[in-house]
Design a protein around this motif. Sequence first.
Motif, mmCIF file in Angstrom:
data_model
loop_
_atom_site.group_PDB
_atom_site.id
_atom_site.type_symbol
_atom_site.label_atom_id
_atom_site.label_comp_id
_atom_site.label_asym_id
_atom_site.label_seq_id
_atom_site.Cartn_x
_atom_site.Cartn_y
_atom_site.Cartn_z
ATOM 1 N N THR A 29 -0.617 -6.835 -7.162
ATOM 2 C CA THR A 29 -0.646 -5.631 -7.453
ATOM 3 C C THR A 29 -0.933 -4.465 -6.925
ATOM 4 N N GLY A 30 -2.040 -4.096 -6.554
ATOM 5 C CA GLY A 30 -2.357 -2.971 -5.784
ATOM 6 C C GLY A 30 -1.936 -3.376 -4.656
ATOM 7 N N GLY A 31 -2.712 -4.431 -3.677
ATOM 8 C CA GLY A 31 -2.081 -4.123 -2.077
ATOM 9 C C GLY A 31 -0.635 -4.449 -1.715
ATOM 10 N N ASN A 32 0.166 -4.778 -2.914
ATOM 11 C CA ASN A 32 1.713 -4.642 -2.327
ATOM 12 C C ASN A 32 1.958 -3.243 -2.739
ATOM 13 N N LEU A 33 1.754 -2.292 -3.048
ATOM 14 C CA LEU A 33 1.644 -0.854 -3.209
ATOM 15 C C LEU A 33 1.187 -0.278 -1.605
ATOM 16 N N LEU A 34 -0.035 -0.866 -1.563
ATOM 17 C CA LEU A 34 -0.750 0.046 -0.334
ATOM 18 C C LEU A 34 -0.270 -1.040 0.866
ATOM 19 N N GLN A 35 0.838 -1.402 1.319
ATOM 20 C CA GLN A 35 1.289 -2.351 2.613
ATOM 21 C C GLN A 35 1.832 -1.120 3.114
ATOM 22 N N HIS A 79 9.591 2.247 3.712
ATOM 23 C CA HIS A 79 8.736 1.431 3.122
ATOM 24 C C HIS A 79 8.846 0.392 3.351
ATOM 25 N N PRO A 80 8.168 -0.688 2.940
ATOM 26 C CA PRO A 80 8.584 -2.457 2.038
ATOM 27 C C PRO A 80 8.586 -2.966 1.479
ATOM 28 N N SER A 81 7.900 -2.184 -0.060
ATOM 29 C CA SER A 81 7.720 -2.822 -0.993
ATOM 30 C C SER A 81 9.510 -3.004 -1.630
ATOM 31 N N ASP A 82 9.869 -4.365 -2.146
ATOM 32 C CA ASP A 82 10.397 -4.983 -3.251
ATOM 33 C C ASP A 82 9.949 -4.128 -4.896
ATOM 34 N N MET A 83 8.319 -4.526 -4.922
ATOM 35 C CA MET A 83 7.984 -4.334 -6.130
ATOM 36 C C MET A 83 8.005 -3.128 -6.379
ATOM 37 N N ALA A 84 7.683 -1.950 -5.012
ATOM 38 C CA ALA A 84 7.438 -0.701 -5.081
ATOM 39 C C ALA A 84 8.839 -0.263 -5.868
ATOM 40 N N VAL A 85 9.981 -0.495 -5.451
ATOM 41 C CA VAL A 85 11.029 0.248 -5.672
ATOM 42 C C VAL A 85 11.311 -0.229 -7.247
ATOM 43 N N ALA A 86 10.884 -1.221 -7.573
ATOM 44 C CA ALA A 86 11.357 -2.177 -9.389
ATOM 45 C C ALA A 86 10.438 -0.773 -10.383
ATOM 46 N N LEU A 87 9.416 -1.075 -9.616
ATOM 47 C CA LEU A 87 8.061 -0.036 -10.377
ATOM 48 C C LEU A 87 8.943 1.116 -10.419
ATOM 49 N N CYS A 88 9.453 2.054 -9.421
ATOM 50 C CA CYS A 88 10.045 2.935 -9.432
ATOM 51 C C CYS A 88 10.632 3.228 -10.389
#
Length: 329
Positions: free
Chosen positions: A109-115, A161-170
């Motif tokens: 989870t943490g690493g995904n946000l920092l990719q 920015h490449p993350s899918d997870m971060a878009v949902a979290l936003c």
Amino acid sequence: MRPFDYVRPAHADEAVAAVAADPGARFLAGGTNLVDHLKLGLTEPTALVDVRDAVDARVQTLSDGGVKIGAGVPNSELAAHPEIRRRYPMLSAALLAGASGQLRNMATTGGNLLQRTRCVYFQDVTTPCNKREPGAGCSALDGHGRDNAVLGASESCVATHPSDMAVALCALEARVRVLGPDSERVLPLEGFHRLPGATPERDTVLSHGELITAVELPPPPTGARTAYRKVRERASYAFALVSVAALVQVRDSQFTDARIAFGGLAHVPWRAHRAEEILRGRPVTEESFQVAADAELAEARTGRDNAYKVPLAVNTLASVLRELTEESR
């Protein structure tokens, strides 16, 4: 060979102290992004501080009804967690849309946000890149620009920015819990990632030595419907050309709330505040969908190769809103 030290502390404060004491040290979790960078020569750390034993790897329900996700929770486990699937299905869908099963098993989870960005020029050390070497120039401005940002970009950087997870979290209005050398702080996910401006080498607002320890989600709004839609060039193993995370509430065929975030359009997960404001209080109609989407993309700036992203984003958002409100029309 590029030698570096390796340590695996048992506690988060030990990990923070180790990185803070060495300007060349880096945190290591699943390694799905950082190890690639080591191989490509994008980074040459003096030390890797492995945090897999130092950060929590659990999903816990909070007293206010929200959820706390430990920074060490693997993406695959988070996507499959019963509480996440039941209460935050948009997050589960976004995670499953990202990477491959093997990578999701390792990524945290943490690493995904920092990719970091997958811009081809950032990953090619033979080309100028301000993100990799400040002041070198941005090769993407006049080069292959199909993936370039259309919102919030600058003359210094047009990477996305490449993350899918971060878009949902936003869209879910998540908070990021961070431990630093001197204190702990909690940051809203929106604003955690930085627009490039004149300093594109800085992806986030974190200082050296600060460690993500958890992500917190507020309780989902009662009666809300959510969706995550990812548009890409192939069905798997591809980053988003455009993605949309949306949460809506409808009463009497009228929007009472909307929370929307885009991926693939900017250097950050892009919160669509203009579209949200237009939708609130408007009737659930095709016209409302279109007006809101057009307003959000009105200030898009395109180059030679990425103009397609604007109608793609408009149509994707309209389609997602149509899907979420079908029963209300």
